[in-house]
Design an enzyme around this catalytic site. Structure first.
Site, PDB file in Angstrom:
ATOM      1  NE  ARG A  35      -4.320  -1.406   1.976  1.00 26.89           N
ATOM      2  CZ  ARG A  35      -5.276  -1.552   2.881  1.00 26.89           C
ATOM      3  NH1 ARG A  35      -5.050  -1.216   4.129  1.00 26.89           N
ATOM      4  NH2 ARG A  35      -6.453  -2.021   2.520  1.00 26.89           N
ATOM      5  CE  LYS A 197     -17.867 -14.640   9.386  1.00 28.98           C
ATOM      6  NZ  LYS A 197     -17.820 -13.257   9.891  1.00 28.98           N
ATOM      7  N   GLY A 354      -7.024  -7.711   0.344  1.00 29.87           N
ATOM      8  CA  GLY A 354      -7.142  -8.577   1.502  1.00 29.87           C
ATOM      9  C   GLY A 354      -6.302  -9.827   1.359  1.00 29.87           C
ATOM     10  N   GLY A 377     -12.388  -4.408   1.623  1.00 29.16           N
ATOM     11  CA  GLY A 377     -13.798  -4.031   1.685  1.00 29.16           C
ATOM     12  C   GLY A 377     -14.176  -3.000   0.634  1.00 29.16           C
TER      13      GLY A 377
HETATM   14  C1  3PG Z   1      -8.609  -1.780   5.308  1.00 31.12           C
HETATM   15  O1  3PG Z   1      -7.498  -2.220   5.625  1.00 31.12           O
HETATM   16  O2  3PG Z   1      -9.563  -2.502   5.021  1.00 31.12           O
HETATM   17  C2  3PG Z   1      -8.760  -0.283   5.190  1.00 31.12           C
HETATM   18  O3  3PG Z   1      -7.576   0.356   5.542  1.00 31.12           O
HETATM   19  C3  3PG Z   1      -9.935   0.200   5.995  1.00 31.12           C
HETATM   20  O4  3PG Z   1      -9.750  -0.106   7.340  1.00 31.12           O
HETATM   21  P1  3PG Z   1     -11.017  -0.342   8.272  1.00 31.12           P
HETATM   22  O5  3PG Z   1     -11.674  -1.610   7.769  1.00 31.12           O
HETATM   23  O6  3PG Z   1     -10.482  -0.470   9.666  1.00 31.12           O
HETATM   24  O7  3PG Z   1     -11.926   0.833   8.089  1.00 31.12           O
END
Ligand code: 3PG
Ligand code: MG
Length: 396
Positions: A35, A197, A354, A377
């Site tokens: 990142r 999930k 992720g 997300g």
């Molecule tokens: C992540 O790693 O998914 C983003 O940096 C957002 O973080 P958060 O889910 O804690 O808002």
């Protein structure tokens, strides 16, 4: 939308929201700097134009004010190395000292401010807090795609305090690549969905059913599908309250002519650890006391065959518990197949953020697929068709 590419930062102080929410080990060393490296082009462009940069980010989910573990001071040295400039730091993101340091920045200089989430106002999207942050720059650049699904002070609310709102290169690339997959996919288009999930992936799966030719399902969520088919899953992870949903998805896939591909076999274990006893069984035949932790060799062969014939590939979520090397075989084999399809057949491959992104990066494949998203997300929500507050704020 204004973009970094077409904005001249000469003499400007850019307040840049980045997503430096990176994993750190016990010694506060960064274990995956994807990142951070992704933002190099944005930062370099601003500095090269003759601007200065104030970097702001969150790290982790601190609940009650400052904690050592989540201090962004741990990033100062690595950032200085990555950007080739000695990065300045201030330990409070809205103090007068922060404003003074920001005001004193010369062209080519970078200031990093402390973790925004040390103030609960950040996540609340507090307007006053956003206004205080806005004192730190005269152009707002949002390059934090990974946090664009949050309507927080620094990611969205702050936009109203700037005339110049600019999307960074990371933001732009993420949106372009996601759009390419959703709107212009060359066929056959295969989506590979993993993770534990169904409930996390239901909306994206439903949307993809209108777009893909093949939908491969792997990872923990297959056991809920197994239950839907009347299979035996032993003590595998599952969501019994989502069995009806799984049945509906199977029917929807049929109705839409999507080839829904599930594992033929699973590697299961008698305990949840890397050294547990293992055996491979057919799907839906996991004995009592055992749990599925990976896809088996027949599944790997079937998935690879489908991937090899694909022109567009979207992969989100691992095939098993890849953190345990003995159960990472399926996930790694899928990574191999995606790389091969990309390099040998010219397929366009997008790896959702992720866990699947870490799997691909850990295998050293980050540069051998078409694009690895920095969003988890955020990418899912964008692909589900939701408006991301961080993007909307740039367009307002
Ligand atoms: C992540 O790693 O998914 C983003 O940096 C957002 O973080 P958060 O889910 O804690 O808002
Ligand atoms: Mg998250």
């Amino acid at each position: 939308m204004q973009t970094v590419a077409n904005f001249n930062f000469a003499g400007k102080k850019a307040l840049v929201r980045v997503d430096f929410n990176v994993p750190l080990n016990d010694r506060f060393e960064i274990t995956d700097d994807t990142r951070i490296k992704a933002t190099i082009p944005t930062i370099q462009k601003i500095l090269k134009d003759g601007g200065s940069v104030v970097l702001m980010s969150h790290l982790g989910r601190p609940k009650d004010g400052p904690v050592e573990k989540y201090s962004l001071k741990h990033l100062v040295t690595p950032l200085s190395l990555v950007f080739g400039v000695k990065v300045k730091f201030t330990s409070d993101c809205i103090s007068d000292e922060a404003v003074e340091l920001a005001n004193g920045l010369q062209a080519g200089e970078i200031l990093l401010i402390e973790n925004l989430r040390f103030y609960k106002e950040e996540e609340k999207g507090d307007v006053d807090f956003a206004q205080k942050l806005a004192r730190l720059g005269n152009v707002w650049v949002n390059d934090a795609f990974g946090t664009a699904h949050r309507a927080h002070a620094s990611t969205a609310v702050i936009g109203q305090f700037f005339t110049d709102k600019v999307s960074g290169y990371v933001m732009q690339a993420e949106l372009d690549n996601a759009q390419k997959i959703l709107e212009y996919a060359e066929r056959p288009f295969t989506a590979i969905m993993g993770g534990s999930k169904i409930s996390d992936k239901i909306l994206i799966i439903e949307r993809l059913l209108d777009k893909v030719d093949n939908l491969i399902i792997g990872g923990g969520m297959t056991y809920t599908f197994s239950l839907a088919e009347g299979g035996k899953i032993g003590k595998s992870i599952s969501e019994p309250d989502k069995v009806e949903l799984a049945k509906e998805l199977i029917e929807k896939a049929k109705a839409k002519g999507v080839n829904l591909i599930m594992p033929l076999d699973n590697v299961c274990a008698d305990d949840f650890n890397n050294n547990a006893n293992r055996q491979t069984v057919e799907r839906g035949c996991i004995p009592d006391g055992w749990e599925g932790l990976d896809i088996g060799p027949k599944s790997v062969a079937l998935f690879q065959e489908t991937i090899a014939k694909s022109k567009t590939i979207l992969w989100n979520g691992p095939m098993g518990v890849f953190e345990f090397s003995n159960f990472a075989i399926g996930t790694n084999a899928i990574a191999d197949a995606v790389v091969k399809a990309t390099e040998e057949n010219g397929a366009f491959s997008l790896i959702g953020g992720g866990d699947s992104a870490s799997a691909v990066n850990n295998a050293g494949y980050g540069d051998r697929v078409s694009y690895v998203s920095t969003g988890g997300g955020a990418l899912l929500e964008y692909m589900e068709g939701k408006t991301l507050p961080g993007v909307a704020a740039l367009e307002a």
